[in-house]
Design a protein around this motif. Structure first.
Motif, PDB file in Angstrom:
ATOM      1  N   THR A  80      22.566 -22.674  53.713  1.00 10.93           N
ATOM      2  CA  THR A  80      22.656 -22.177  52.348  1.00 10.93           C
ATOM      3  C   THR A  80      22.428 -23.325  51.372  1.00 10.93           C
ATOM      4  O   THR A  80      23.008 -24.401  51.514  1.00 10.93           O
ATOM      5  CB  THR A  80      24.036 -21.555  52.094  1.00 10.93           C
ATOM      6  N   GLN A  81      21.603 -23.068  50.369  1.00  8.50           N
ATOM      7  CA  GLN A  81      21.338 -24.058  49.336  1.00  8.50           C
ATOM      8  C   GLN A  81      22.356 -23.891  48.212  1.00  8.50           C
ATOM      9  O   GLN A  81      22.777 -22.783  47.913  1.00  8.50           O
ATOM     10  CB  GLN A  81      19.930 -23.854  48.756  1.00  8.50           C
ATOM     11  N   PRO A  82      22.757 -24.969  47.550  1.00 10.35           N
ATOM     12  CA  PRO A  82      23.632 -24.841  46.393  1.00 10.35           C
ATOM     13  C   PRO A  82      22.956 -23.974  45.330  1.00 10.35           C
ATOM     14  O   PRO A  82      21.732 -23.917  45.239  1.00 10.35           O
ATOM     15  CB  PRO A  82      23.798 -26.287  45.892  1.00 10.35           C
ATOM     16  N   ALA A  83      23.750 -23.349  44.493  1.00 15.92           N
ATOM     17  CA  ALA A  83      23.216 -22.426  43.486  1.00 15.92           C
ATOM     18  C   ALA A  83      22.179 -23.090  42.594  1.00 15.92           C
ATOM     19  O   ALA A  83      21.173 -22.480  42.236  1.00 15.92           O
ATOM     20  CB  ALA A  83      24.352 -21.866  42.633  1.00 15.92           C
ATOM     21  N   GLU A  84      22.410 -24.368  42.242  1.00 19.74           N
ATOM     22  CA  GLU A  84      21.467 -25.013  41.333  1.00 19.74           C
ATOM     23  C   GLU A  84      20.110 -25.280  41.975  1.00 19.74           C
ATOM     24  O   GLU A  84      19.147 -25.577  41.293  1.00 19.74           O
ATOM     25  CB  GLU A  84      22.052 -26.306  40.741  1.00 19.74           C
ATOM     26  N   ASP A  85      20.026 -25.164  43.300  1.00 18.97           N
ATOM     27  CA  ASP A  85      18.769 -25.368  44.007  1.00 18.97           C
ATOM     28  C   ASP A  85      18.002 -24.064  44.218  1.00 18.97           C
ATOM     29  O   ASP A  85      16.961 -24.052  44.837  1.00 18.97           O
ATOM     30  CB  ASP A  85      19.006 -25.998  45.382  1.00 18.97           C
ATOM     31  N   ARG A  86      18.544 -22.974  43.693  1.00 21.52           N
ATOM     32  CA  ARG A  86      17.926 -21.676  43.942  1.00 21.52           C
ATOM     33  C   ARG A  86      17.397 -21.063  42.655  1.00 21.52           C
ATOM     34  O   ARG A  86      17.956 -21.257  41.588  1.00 21.52           O
ATOM     35  CB  ARG A  86      18.957 -20.720  44.564  1.00 21.52           C
ATOM     36  N   SER A  87      16.331 -20.295  42.789  1.00 21.28           N
ATOM     37  CA  SER A  87      15.823 -19.536  41.656  1.00 21.28           C
ATOM     38  C   SER A  87      16.700 -18.317  41.477  1.00 21.28           C
ATOM     39  O   SER A  87      17.659 -18.100  42.207  1.00 21.28           O
ATOM     40  CB  SER A  87      14.365 -19.126  41.897  1.00 21.28           C
ATOM     41  N   GLU A  88      16.357 -17.475  40.524  1.00 21.50           N
ATOM     42  CA  GLU A  88      17.162 -16.301  40.234  1.00 21.50           C
ATOM     43  C   GLU A  88      17.263 -15.368  41.434  1.00 21.50           C
ATOM     44  O   GLU A  88      18.231 -14.639  41.582  1.00 21.50           O
ATOM     45  CB  GLU A  88      16.590 -15.566  39.034  1.00 21.50           C
ATOM     46  N   GLN A 113      17.822 -30.936  37.043  1.00 24.11           N
ATOM     47  CA  GLN A 113      18.577 -31.464  35.905  1.00 24.11           C
ATOM     48  C   GLN A 113      18.441 -30.550  34.692  1.00 24.11           C
ATOM     49  O   GLN A 113      19.395 -30.360  33.933  1.00 24.11           O
ATOM     50  CB  GLN A 113      18.118 -32.881  35.560  1.00 24.11           C
ATOM     51  N   ILE A 114      17.262 -29.975  34.513  1.00 30.74           N
ATOM     52  CA  ILE A 114      17.045 -29.009  33.424  1.00 30.74           C
ATOM     53  C   ILE A 114      17.870 -27.750  33.709  1.00 30.74           C
ATOM     54  O   ILE A 114      18.540 -27.218  32.820  1.00 30.74           O
ATOM     55  CB  ILE A 114      15.545 -28.647  33.295  1.00 30.74           C
ATOM     56  N   LEU A 115      17.826 -27.281  34.960  1.00 37.54           N
ATOM     57  CA  LEU A 115      18.549 -26.061  35.325  1.00 37.54           C
ATOM     58  C   LEU A 115      20.058 -26.208  35.143  1.00 37.54           C
ATOM     59  O   LEU A 115      20.744 -25.245  34.813  1.00 37.54           O
ATOM     60  CB  LEU A 115      18.241 -25.663  36.772  1.00 37.54           C
ATOM     61  N   GLU A 116      20.567 -27.417  35.355  1.00 36.77           N
ATOM     62  CA  GLU A 116      22.003 -27.657  35.212  1.00 36.77           C
ATOM     63  C   GLU A 116      22.486 -27.444  33.782  1.00 36.77           C
ATOM     64  O   GLU A 116      23.667 -27.232  33.547  1.00 36.77           O
ATOM     65  CB  GLU A 116      22.357 -29.073  35.671  1.00 36.77           C
ATOM     66  N   MET A 117      21.583 -27.459  32.827  1.00 33.69           N
ATOM     67  CA  MET A 117      21.957 -27.263  31.423  1.00 33.69           C
ATOM     68  C   MET A 117      22.070 -25.785  31.049  1.00 33.69           C
ATOM     69  O   MET A 117      22.532 -25.460  29.962  1.00 33.69           O
ATOM     70  CB  MET A 117      20.950 -27.967  30.517  1.00 33.69           C
ATOM     71  N   ASP A 118      21.661 -24.907  31.952  1.00 36.48           N
ATOM     72  CA  ASP A 118      21.781 -23.472  31.688  1.00 36.48           C
ATOM     73  C   ASP A 118      23.252 -23.066  31.699  1.00 36.48           C
ATOM     74  O   ASP A 118      24.000 -23.439  32.604  1.00 36.48           O
ATOM     75  CB  ASP A 118      21.029 -22.654  32.756  1.00 36.48           C
ATOM     76  N   ASP A 119      23.655 -22.272  30.712  1.00 32.62           N
ATOM     77  CA  ASP A 119      25.024 -21.750  30.678  1.00 32.62           C
ATOM     78  C   ASP A 119      25.200 -20.625  31.690  1.00 32.62           C
ATOM     79  O   ASP A 119      26.264 -20.474  32.276  1.00 32.62           O
ATOM     80  CB  ASP A 119      25.360 -21.206  29.281  1.00 32.62           C
ATOM     81  N   ASP A 120      24.150 -19.855  31.882  1.00 29.36           N
ATOM     82  CA  ASP A 120      24.213 -18.681  32.749  1.00 29.36           C
ATOM     83  C   ASP A 120      23.088 -18.777  33.775  1.00 29.36           C
ATOM     84  O   ASP A 120      21.906 -18.720  33.417  1.00 29.36           O
ATOM     85  CB  ASP A 120      24.066 -17.418  31.891  1.00 29.36           C
ATOM     86  N   GLU A 121      23.461 -18.926  35.047  1.00 28.24           N
ATOM     87  CA  GLU A 121      22.457 -19.078  36.093  1.00 28.24           C
ATOM     88  C   GLU A 121      21.617 -17.821  36.294  1.00 28.24           C
ATOM     89  O   GLU A 121      20.535 -17.886  36.862  1.00 28.24           O
ATOM     90  CB  GLU A 121      23.109 -19.488  37.417  1.00 28.24           C
ATOM     91  N   ASP A 122      22.124 -16.677  35.839  1.00 29.88           N
ATOM     92  CA  ASP A 122      21.348 -15.442  35.964  1.00 29.88           C
ATOM     93  C   ASP A 122      20.273 -15.352  34.890  1.00 29.88           C
ATOM     94  O   ASP A 122      19.140 -14.974  35.162  1.00 29.88           O
ATOM     95  CB  ASP A 122      22.255 -14.212  35.891  1.00 29.88           C
ATOM     96  N   GLU A 123      20.637 -15.708  33.678  1.00 32.88           N
ATOM     97  CA  GLU A 123      19.688 -15.593  32.556  1.00 32.88           C
ATOM     98  C   GLU A 123      18.800 -16.838  32.413  1.00 32.88           C
ATOM     99  O   GLU A 123      17.636 -16.725  32.059  1.00 32.88           O
ATOM    100  CB  GLU A 123      20.436 -15.345  31.246  1.00 32.88           C
ATOM    101  N   ARG A 124      19.375 -18.008  32.617  1.00 35.00           N
ATOM    102  CA  ARG A 124      18.650 -19.280  32.502  1.00 35.00           C
ATOM    103  C   ARG A 124      17.905 -19.400  31.166  1.00 35.00           C
ATOM    104  O   ARG A 124      16.763 -19.837  31.116  1.00 35.00           O
ATOM    105  CB  ARG A 124      17.692 -19.472  33.670  1.00 35.00           C
ATOM    106  N   GLU A 125      18.576 -19.017  30.084  1.00 35.99           N
ATOM    107  CA  GLU A 125      17.935 -19.013  28.763  1.00 35.99           C
ATOM    108  C   GLU A 125      17.497 -20.405  28.317  1.00 35.99           C
ATOM    109  O   GLU A 125      16.405 -20.566  27.770  1.00 35.99           O
ATOM    110  CB  GLU A 125      18.877 -18.403  27.716  1.00 35.99           C
ATOM    111  N   PHE A 126      18.342 -21.409  28.542  1.00 31.32           N
ATOM    112  CA  PHE A 126      18.013 -22.751  28.074  1.00 31.32           C
ATOM    113  C   PHE A 126      16.782 -23.298  28.784  1.00 31.32           C
ATOM    114  O   PHE A 126      15.812 -23.699  28.145  1.00 31.32           O
ATOM    115  CB  PHE A 126      19.203 -23.700  28.262  1.00 31.32           C
ATOM    116  N   SER A 127      16.811 -23.317  30.108  1.00 32.90           N
ATOM    117  CA  SER A 127      15.678 -23.885  30.851  1.00 32.90           C
ATOM    118  C   SER A 127      14.421 -23.052  30.642  1.00 32.90           C
ATOM    119  O   SER A 127      13.322 -23.595  30.510  1.00 32.90           O
ATOM    120  CB  SER A 127      16.001 -24.008  32.343  1.00 32.90           C
ATOM    121  N   ARG A 128      14.579 -21.732  30.578  1.00 32.86           N
ATOM    122  CA  ARG A 128      13.424 -20.853  30.342  1.00 32.86           C
ATOM    123  C   ARG A 128      12.756 -21.202  29.010  1.00 32.86           C
ATOM    124  O   ARG A 128      11.535 -21.296  28.928  1.00 32.86           O
ATOM    125  CB  ARG A 128      13.852 -19.385  30.352  1.00 32.86           C
TER     126      ARG A 128
END
Length: 154
Positions: A5-13, A32-47
């Motif tokens: 299993t990969q850590p959540a930050e290593d996975r896409s939606e 590192q960009i993904l880690e700045m997302d508040d919500d791993e489901d939405e990924r608004e910041f990195s998107r």
């Protein structure tokens, strides 16, 4: 399978790993960009960062085409430098490397930036080839990133 299993930050939606990016995208930088997302489901910041880059890259490639027609080496070097920085921020290795070459060729240097190349036509020829290569590399990462964000355009 246990232990894979990969850590959540290593996975896409959808849970797939960033390994699908291959050598086009540096996973550590992108994570590192993904880690700045508040919500791993939405990924608004990195998107928003990634999609702003898409707009910026398309505009920069359009300008490169114009400056290539005008044979404006100095501006081509500046545009290569600009897009190199933006692509490096996202970990887009191949695009970054090609943009660095564009920067060098526009500055009358070889691809490594260490040797002078005084012939404008040689530089322009190299620029034409390298810009086409950068566009292809960009197209590949754009598709991969849009898939990562489940963009309906893909």
């Amino acid at each position: 399978m246990p232990g894979t299993t990969q850590p959540a930050e290593d996975r896409s939606e959808d849970g797939s790993t960033n390994a699908e990016f291959g050598d086009n995208i540096d996973a550590a930088t992108f994570e590192q960009i993904l880690e700045m997302d508040d919500d791993e489901d939405e990924r608004e910041f990195s998107r928003s960062i990634v999609y702003d880059f898409f707009t910026q890259a398309a505009d920069t490639f359009r300008k490169m085409d114009e400056k290539l027609e005008e044979k404006d080496l100095e501006q081509l070097s500046a545009l290569g430098h600009f897009l190199k920085g933006s692509s490096a921020t996202l970990g887009l290795n191949k695009v970054k490397d090609s943009c660095e070459k564009i920067q060098h060729f526009g500055a009358h240097k070889d691809e490594t930036g260490t040797k002078e190349e005084p012939d404008d036509e040689v530089c322009l020829s190299r620029l034409k080839t390298t810009i086409a290569q950068a566009k292809q590399e960009y197209a590949e990462v754009e598709i991969a990133l849009k898939k990562f964000y489940h963009d309906p355009e893909v």
